[in-house]
Structure formats: structure tokens, C-alpha cells
Design an enzyme around this catalytic site. Structure first.
Site, PDB file in Angstrom:
ATOM      1  N   GLY A   1       0.211  -1.340   0.066  1.00 15.31           N
ATOM      2  CA  GLY A   1      -0.142  -0.265   0.076  1.00 15.31           C
ATOM      3  C   GLY A   1       0.808   0.844   0.038  1.00 15.31           C
TER       4      GLY A   1
ATOM      5  N   LYS B   1      -6.862  -8.516  -8.577  1.00 15.75           N
ATOM      6  CA  LYS B   1      -7.614  -9.395  -9.295  1.00 15.75           C
ATOM      7  C   LYS B   1      -7.713  -9.010 -10.454  1.00 15.75           C
ATOM      8  CE  LYS B   1      -8.388 -12.101  -6.217  1.00 15.75           C
ATOM      9  NZ  LYS B   1      -7.343 -12.953  -5.339  1.00 15.75           N
TER      10      LYS B   1
ATOM     11  N   ASN C   1      -5.880   1.639 -13.344  1.00 12.80           N
ATOM     12  CA  ASN C   1      -3.946   1.304 -12.667  1.00 12.80           C
ATOM     13  C   ASN C   1      -2.727   1.258 -12.774  1.00 12.80           C
ATOM     14  OD1 ASN C   1      -3.141  -1.742 -11.834  1.00 12.80           O
ATOM     15  ND2 ASN C   1      -2.524  -1.714 -13.571  1.00 12.80           N
TER      16      ASN C   1
ATOM     17  N   HIS D   1       0.678   0.747 -13.224  1.00 14.60           N
ATOM     18  CA  HIS D   1       1.799  -1.001 -13.373  1.00 14.60           C
ATOM     19  C   HIS D   1       3.297  -0.918 -13.437  1.00 14.60           C
ATOM     20  CE1 HIS D   1       2.376  -5.408 -14.558  1.00 14.60           C
ATOM     21  NE2 HIS D   1       3.082  -4.653 -15.526  1.00 14.60           N
TER      22      HIS D   1
HETATM   23  C1  GAR Z   1       3.318  -0.807  -7.464  1.00 14.01           C
HETATM   24  O1  GAR Z   1       4.319  -0.559  -7.922  1.00 14.01           O
HETATM   25  C2  GAR Z   1       2.290  -1.605  -8.860  1.00 14.01           C
HETATM   26  O2  GAR Z   1       2.892  -0.945  -9.974  1.00 14.01           O
HETATM   27  C3  GAR Z   1       2.675  -2.956  -8.840  1.00 14.01           C
HETATM   28  O3  GAR Z   1       2.104  -3.152  -7.966  1.00 14.01           O
HETATM   29  C4  GAR Z   1       2.745  -2.081  -6.955  1.00 14.01           C
HETATM   30  C5  GAR Z   1       2.404  -2.120  -5.437  1.00 14.01           C
HETATM   31  O4  GAR Z   1       3.555  -1.696  -4.561  1.00 14.01           O
HETATM   32  N1  GAR Z   1       1.162  -3.284  -9.560  1.00 14.01           N
HETATM   33  C6  GAR Z   1       1.346  -3.669 -10.514  1.00 14.01           C
HETATM   34  O5  GAR Z   1       2.352  -5.040 -10.604  1.00 14.01           O
HETATM   35  C7  GAR Z   1      -0.315  -4.551 -11.008  1.00 14.01           C
HETATM   36  N2  GAR Z   1       0.170  -5.544 -12.159  1.00 14.01           N
HETATM   37  P1  GAR Z   1       2.469  -0.952  -2.974  1.00 14.01           P
HETATM   38  O6  GAR Z   1       1.071  -2.539  -2.671  1.00 14.01           O
HETATM   39  O7  GAR Z   1       3.634  -0.818  -2.318  1.00 14.01           O
HETATM   40  O8  GAR Z   1       1.559   0.019  -3.027  1.00 14.01           O
END
Ligand code: GAR
Length: 190
Positions: free
Chosen positions: A12, A88, A102, A104
Site C-alpha cells: 500500500g 485481481k 491501474n 503498472h
Molecule cells: C506498484 O509498483 C504497482 O505498480 C504494482 O504493485 C506495486 C504496489 O506497491 N502493481 C502491479 O504490479 C499490478 N500489475 P504498493 O503495494 O506498495 O502500493
């Protein structure tokens, strides 16, 4: 006021960046709800620490999850849903009712799709000895990481980078980019 709902499955830190920007008055928005599919997500603790309502969805079935979430969200007035490290797939009921973005951690379409998230992405980028990686913010559609791209930020991958150091670089660029995109959406510039 611009009303956000943030979905997060893990640490988060992206949610935290949004909360901090709101507190610093860099974003004229409020987060009405944080949704997680993971009861142990630290994102939920961050939300509670900031007096933000939370909802944990434990339904494993795609269709029933979609229906349950659409019922829960119908109690809110929502301008935008932000997927901030939510792993999800989003179902048709939500896609039809809400604008969803989103973030990524790669330069999509590279290193996207099912199973490509978080550290898996950075490991793949380092293994492939890419010269650049970055972050992509895109609208969400029915396929993983395939919706229209809103913006991308590039970061250089140095030969000395590990997945860990790359992740730190991408995540800091990603947060700046996300706040910028949120501001553009709030001010109808996108
Ligand atoms: C972020 O870097 C986001 O881009 C990635 O997860 C991380 C979340 O970090 N999302 C993905 O890979 C989605 N395919 P956080 O939990 O510290 O916010």
C-alpha cells in the site's frame, strides 16, 4: 470534492502516496474506501490509520466477487477507482459502472499480463538486461494490463541494478506520475 476508491492487495505504498498528497493539499480529492482482497494487506492498516473505511473481499470466484463489489460500491458516490497494486481481475459490473485506472511497474505492453506484477516484473526486466523500464498508468478493461495507456515514465536500468533497486526507482517515479495523472483527471484534462 472528487471521490476516490482505492483497491490494493499488498503493502500500500501507492495508497500512502495518494493519502500524503491529499494531506499536503496537492490533490483535491478524498478516499472514501479502500478495498483489498487480502485481509493481511498492510494497505488496510494504512487506511485505518488514516480513518479511511475499508472493505475486504474474500470471495475467490470472479463472477461473485464482481457482484459483491458492485453491491458494496453502490453505497458510495465514486468518481474514480484506482488500482494501486491490486492483483485481481476486475469484472464487467464494475467496468461498466466506473472509470478505473491501474498503475503498472513496467513500460507496457512489455512485462504485462497475468502473473506479471510487483517484483516479478522487475526480476524479468533485470534478467532481460533491458536498458529502460518504468511505470504505466492506464485505463482498466477486461484484460490484464491491456487498457488504453494514459501515461508512461521511463527510468534507466543500470547494469548494477537488481530487481530490488529497480523496484525502488520505478516506484518513486510511478508515485509522482500517478499523482500527476490524478490531478489531470480531477481537472478534466484527460
Ligand atoms: C506498484 O509498483 C504497482 O505498480 C504494482 O504493485 C506495486 C504496489 O506497491 N502493481 C502491479 O504490479 C499490478 N500489475 P504498493 O503495494 O506498495 O502500493
Amino acid at each position: 470534492m472528487y471521490h476516490l476508491v482505492v483497491f490494493a492487495s499488498g503493502n500500500g505504498s501507492t495508497l500512502q502516496a495518494i493519502i500524503d498528497s491529499i494531506h499536503r493539499h496537492e490533490l483535491e480529492a478524498q478516499i472514501d474506501l479502500v478495498v483489498s482482497d487480502n485481509p493481511n494487506a498492510y494497505a488496510l492498516t494504512r487506511a485505518k490509520d488514516n480513518q479511511i473505511e475499508t472493505y475486504t473481499i474474500q470471495n475467490k470466484n470472479f463472477e461473485s466477487r464482481d457482484i459483491e463489489l458492485s453491491q458494496v460500491l453502490s453505497n458510495y458516490s465514486i468518481d474514480l477507482i484506482v488500482l494501486a497494486g491490486y492483483l485481481k481481475m476486475i469484472g464487467p459490473n464494475l467496468l461498466e459502472k466506473y472509470t478505473i485506472i491501474n498503475t503498472h511497474p513496467s513500460l507496457l505492453p512489455k512485462y504485462g499480463g497475468k502473473g506479471m506484477h510487483g517484483m516479478h516484473v522487475h526480476e524479468a526486466v533485470v534478467t532481460a538486461q533491458e536498458k529502460y523500464s518504468g511505470a504505466t498508468i492506464h485505463f482498466v478493461n477486461q484484460e490484464y494490463d491491456k487498457g488504453n495507456i494514459i501515461s508512461q515514465t521511463k527510468v534507466e536500468v543500470l547494469p548494477s541494478d537488481t530487481a530490488e533497486t529497480l523496484s525502488q526507482k520505478v516506484q518513486s517515479a510511478e508515485k509522482i506520475q500517478l499523482i500527476k495523472v490524478l490531478n489531470q483527471l480531477i481537472h478534466h484534462e484527460i
